[in-house]
Design a protein around this motif. Structure first.
Motif, PDB file in Angstrom:
ATOM      1  N   VAL A 243     -19.901  81.763  56.288  1.00  0.00           N
ATOM      2  CA  VAL A 243     -19.932  81.052  57.845  1.00  0.00           C
ATOM      3  C   VAL A 243     -19.993  79.343  57.672  1.00  0.00           C
ATOM      4  CG1 VAL A 243     -20.305  82.889  59.202  1.00  0.00           C
ATOM      5  CG2 VAL A 243     -22.227  81.687  58.030  1.00  0.00           C
TER       6      VAL A 243
ATOM      7  N   ASP B 180     -23.793  76.551  61.498  1.00  0.00           N
ATOM      8  CA  ASP B 180     -24.080  76.777  62.973  1.00  0.00           C
ATOM      9  C   ASP B 180     -24.313  78.394  63.115  1.00  0.00           C
ATOM     10  OD1 ASP B 180     -21.319  77.358  62.617  1.00  0.00           O
ATOM     11  OD2 ASP B 180     -20.957  76.762  64.738  1.00  0.00           O
TER      12      ASP B 180
ATOM     13  N   ILE C 212     -13.366  84.481  63.267  1.00  0.00           N
ATOM     14  CA  ILE C 212     -13.390  83.250  63.922  1.00  0.00           C
ATOM     15  C   ILE C 212     -12.829  83.542  65.455  1.00  0.00           C
ATOM     16  CG2 ILE C 212     -11.908  80.890  64.319  1.00  0.00           C
ATOM     17  CD1 ILE C 212     -12.016  80.731  61.233  1.00  0.00           C
ATOM     18  N   GLN C 213     -13.573  82.839  66.399  1.00  0.00           N
ATOM     19  CA  GLN C 213     -12.950  83.146  67.845  1.00  0.00           C
ATOM     20  C   GLN C 213     -11.621  82.515  68.094  1.00  0.00           C
ATOM     21  OE1 GLN C 213     -15.804  82.815  71.063  1.00  0.00           O
ATOM     22  NE2 GLN C 213     -17.355  82.310  69.783  1.00  0.00           N
TER      23      GLN C 213
ATOM     24  N   PHE D  58     -16.915  89.871  54.955  1.00  0.00           N
ATOM     25  CA  PHE D  58     -16.664  89.824  56.236  1.00  0.00           C
ATOM     26  C   PHE D  58     -16.836  88.435  57.129  1.00  0.00           C
ATOM     27  CE2 PHE D  58     -16.561  90.306  60.764  1.00  0.00           C
ATOM     28  CZ  PHE D  58     -15.302  90.984  61.100  1.00  0.00           C
ATOM     29  N   SER D  59     -15.817  87.906  57.621  1.00  0.00           N
ATOM     30  CA  SER D  59     -15.904  86.957  58.387  1.00  0.00           C
ATOM     31  C   SER D  59     -14.982  86.919  59.702  1.00  0.00           C
ATOM     32  CB  SER D  59     -15.933  85.641  57.896  1.00  0.00           C
ATOM     33  OG  SER D  59     -16.786  84.664  58.709  1.00  0.00           O
TER      34      SER D  59
ATOM     35  N   ASP E 242     -19.739  93.588  63.896  1.00  0.00           N
ATOM     36  CA  ASP E 242     -18.666  93.271  63.279  1.00  0.00           C
ATOM     37  C   ASP E 242     -18.936  93.445  61.613  1.00  0.00           C
ATOM     38  OD1 ASP E 242     -17.656  92.520  65.643  1.00  0.00           O
ATOM     39  OD2 ASP E 242     -17.865  90.456  65.482  1.00  0.00           O
ATOM     40  N   ILE E 243     -20.059  92.774  61.317  1.00  0.00           N
ATOM     41  CA  ILE E 243     -20.130  92.894  59.919  1.00  0.00           C
ATOM     42  C   ILE E 243     -20.769  94.130  59.374  1.00  0.00           C
ATOM     43  CG2 ILE E 243     -21.855  91.780  58.164  1.00  0.00           C
ATOM     44  CD1 ILE E 243     -22.254  89.376  60.338  1.00  0.00           C
TER      45      ILE E 243
HETATM   46  P1  TYM Z   1     -16.616  80.087  65.794  1.00  0.00           P
HETATM   47  O1  TYM Z   1     -15.451  80.716  66.171  1.00  0.00           O
HETATM   48  O2  TYM Z   1     -17.491  79.197  66.666  1.00  0.00           O
HETATM   49  O3  TYM Z   1     -16.320  79.337  64.319  1.00  0.00           O
HETATM   50  C1  TYM Z   1     -15.640  79.915  63.506  1.00  0.00           C
HETATM   51  C2  TYM Z   1     -16.279  79.513  61.825  1.00  0.00           C
HETATM   52  O4  TYM Z   1     -16.188  78.155  61.674  1.00  0.00           O
HETATM   53  C3  TYM Z   1     -17.266  77.562  61.463  1.00  0.00           C
HETATM   54  N1  TYM Z   1     -17.388  76.303  62.568  1.00  0.00           N
HETATM   55  C4  TYM Z   1     -18.034  74.998  61.703  1.00  0.00           C
HETATM   56  N2  TYM Z   1     -18.117  74.919  60.204  1.00  0.00           N
HETATM   57  C5  TYM Z   1     -18.425  73.649  59.891  1.00  0.00           C
HETATM   58  N3  TYM Z   1     -18.395  72.646  60.856  1.00  0.00           N
HETATM   59  C6  TYM Z   1     -18.343  72.900  62.089  1.00  0.00           C
HETATM   60  N4  TYM Z   1     -18.252  71.797  63.104  1.00  0.00           N
HETATM   61  C7  TYM Z   1     -17.851  74.082  62.533  1.00  0.00           C
HETATM   62  N5  TYM Z   1     -17.579  74.845  63.572  1.00  0.00           N
HETATM   63  C8  TYM Z   1     -17.383  76.049  63.342  1.00  0.00           C
HETATM   64  C9  TYM Z   1     -18.318  78.621  62.107  1.00  0.00           C
HETATM   65  O5  TYM Z   1     -19.660  78.548  61.591  1.00  0.00           O
HETATM   66  C10 TYM Z   1     -17.781  79.960  61.898  1.00  0.00           C
HETATM   67  O6  TYM Z   1     -18.010  80.261  60.595  1.00  0.00           O
HETATM   68  N6  TYM Z   1     -19.741  83.977  66.134  1.00  0.00           N
HETATM   69  C11 TYM Z   1     -18.973  83.380  65.239  1.00  0.00           C
HETATM   70  C12 TYM Z   1     -17.587  84.157  65.271  1.00  0.00           C
HETATM   71  C13 TYM Z   1     -17.987  85.614  64.673  1.00  0.00           C
HETATM   72  C14 TYM Z   1     -18.349  86.013  63.435  1.00  0.00           C
HETATM   73  C15 TYM Z   1     -18.502  87.524  63.191  1.00  0.00           C
HETATM   74  C16 TYM Z   1     -18.566  85.167  62.167  1.00  0.00           C
HETATM   75  C17 TYM Z   1     -17.931  86.745  65.276  1.00  0.00           C
HETATM   76  N7  TYM Z   1     -18.316  87.921  64.485  1.00  0.00           N
HETATM   77  C18 TYM Z   1     -19.044  88.047  62.153  1.00  0.00           C
HETATM   78  C19 TYM Z   1     -18.818  86.050  60.973  1.00  0.00           C
HETATM   79  C20 TYM Z   1     -19.123  87.219  60.984  1.00  0.00           C
HETATM   80  C21 TYM Z   1     -18.111  82.245  65.917  1.00  0.00           C
HETATM   81  O7  TYM Z   1     -18.441  81.930  67.148  1.00  0.00           O
HETATM   82  O8  TYM Z   1     -17.551  81.238  65.327  1.00  0.00           O
END
Ligand code: TYM
Length: 348
Positions: free
Chosen positions: A157, A160, A19-20, A16-17, A146-147
């Motif tokens: 992911v 971060d 993205i916002q 599961f994963s 979610d997961i």
């Molecule tokens: P979000 O929306 O900020 O980012 C989505 C995914 O992109 C990765 N990411 C990056 N990876 C490498 N370098 C970067 N500069 C970079 N910016 C973003 C993030 O690590 C992420 O994998 N909380 C999460 C969303 C979420 C989620 C979940 C993820 C909600 N529920 C359940 C996994 C499982 C978030 O804000 O990602």
């Protein structure tokens, strides 16, 4: 990926994963997450569930029309990058109520002290913490839901999100201990690849982010070829040539970042990139990186542009995905309620 994972009641591997949909997709999202989502789908070793997390997006104010647009655009980005809605479950979070319900239950499992340690909340809330939404603070408990509402075992992911996944593990362990069960799996973060932390093109110590005020700091999946080339040409570097070995980039974060991006886009490793370009300066390396980035990203952005022309079709894909997701999540939520002693109407 770890082979031997504790997956609770003998669960299969399930990925599961999410993205916002707050703004567009960046190269960071693509290399750190989306590209990996596609690889895991192609690998075929596990069921893959991918979610556009609109409930997470509203932890900070979203203009409603912009949220609708961003959700569709994000879905188009997933599909254009290679997510097949027939093979993976692709949906938006708010259509599956079980996320929010389990999120509440987990907010009663997680401790305030645990949430107080979350660095992302501190970063996002900034100085005016009192004015941040309660949702922004409780966010990691919803992410755990979610997961775990799918009994997912592996979560790809970027770097971060590591702390949030540790919290997800803590919540699963505490729930299991409190209830004397092994109900929730202890999830495995999958943080792999050459670009698990893509940095800003303007400042090699800051993460590339959709919320950075400078558009020159990031590459968006919707940027055209000229814009991508220009952003890479103007990316901050240092005057030294590329070294013979990777260790030579240890104190050169901007240079290291461009090497990582090149490696991830080429499906190679930073070591191999440094070996190939050793002794060359960035004036020579940057055009090569720009060509590579355009060759990988332009087809995705073109396909995204085509898909967003058909919002009705995107909405149907999300609705179908949500139906399939709910069919997996609802029985797990029901069993959670049973474990907690909550009465449910007997099934007719
Ligand atoms: P979000 O929306 O900020 O980012 C989505 C995914 O992109 C990765 N990411 C990056 N990876 C490498 N370098 C970067 N500069 C970079 N910016 C973003 C993030 O690590 C992420 O994998 N909380 C999460 C969303 C979420 C989620 C979940 C993820 C909600 N529920 C359940 C996994 C499982 C978030 O804000 O990602």
């Amino acid at each position: 990926m770890a082979d031997a994972v504790h997956t609770g009641e003998g669960h299969q591997r399930r990925i599961f994963s999410g993205i916002q949909p707050s703004g567009g997709l960046t190269l960071g999202n693509y290399l750190g997450a989306l590209k990996r989502f596609v690889e895991l789908q192609e690998d075929g070793a596990a069921e893959t569930i991918y979610c556009v997390v609109d409930l997470h997006a509203i932890t900070v104010w979203q203009d409603p029309a912009a949220l609708t647009r961003a959700t569709r655009e994000m879905t188009a980005g997933f599909i254009a990058a290679g997510i097949d809605p027939a093979r993976s479950i692709l949906f938006n979070q708010s259509q599956v109520a079980a996320h929010a319900e389990l999120g509440w239950i987990f907010s009663c499992v997680a401790r305030i002290g645990w949430l107080n340690r979350m660095t992302q909340f501190k970063d996002k809330a900034g100085k005016n913490r009192e004015a941040a939404s309660v949702g922004l603070y409780a966010y990691p408990t919803l992410m755990a839901a979610d997961i775990l509402v799918y009994h997912a075992t592996h979560v790809p992911v970027g770097e971060d999100q590591k702390q949030h996944l540790e919290l997800t593990r803590d919540i699963a362990i505490k729930f299991n201990n409190d209830t004397g069960t092994e109900f929730f799996p202890v999830v495995e973060p999958v943080i792999e690849g050459a670009a698990t932390r893509v940095m800003s093109l303007r400042d090699g110590t800051k993460k590339m982010s959709k919320s950075d005020p400078s558009d020159m700091s990031r590459i968006n999946l919707t940027d055209d070829a000229d814009t991508i080339a220009q952003k890479i040409r103007k990316a901050r570097t240092d005057p030294d040539p590329l070294p013979e070995a990777l260790a030579g980039l240890d104190r050169r974060p901007e240079a290291r970042n461009l090497v990582n991006i090149y490696a991830a886009l080429a499906g190679s490793t930073p070591e191999a990139v440094v070996a190939e370009f050793a002794g060359q300066n960035f004036a020579a390396f940057k055009p090569r990186l720009a060509d590579l980035a355009v060759s990988v990203l332009a087809p995705i952005s073109t396909e995204m542009g085509r898909l967003v022309q058909e919002p009705g079709e995107i909405d149907r894909i999300l609705a179908r995905g949500a139906e399939r997701a709910a069919a997996l999540a609802n029985p797990i939520l029901d069993r959670t309620k049973d474990i907690l002693g909550m009465i449910r109407a007997p099934k007719p």
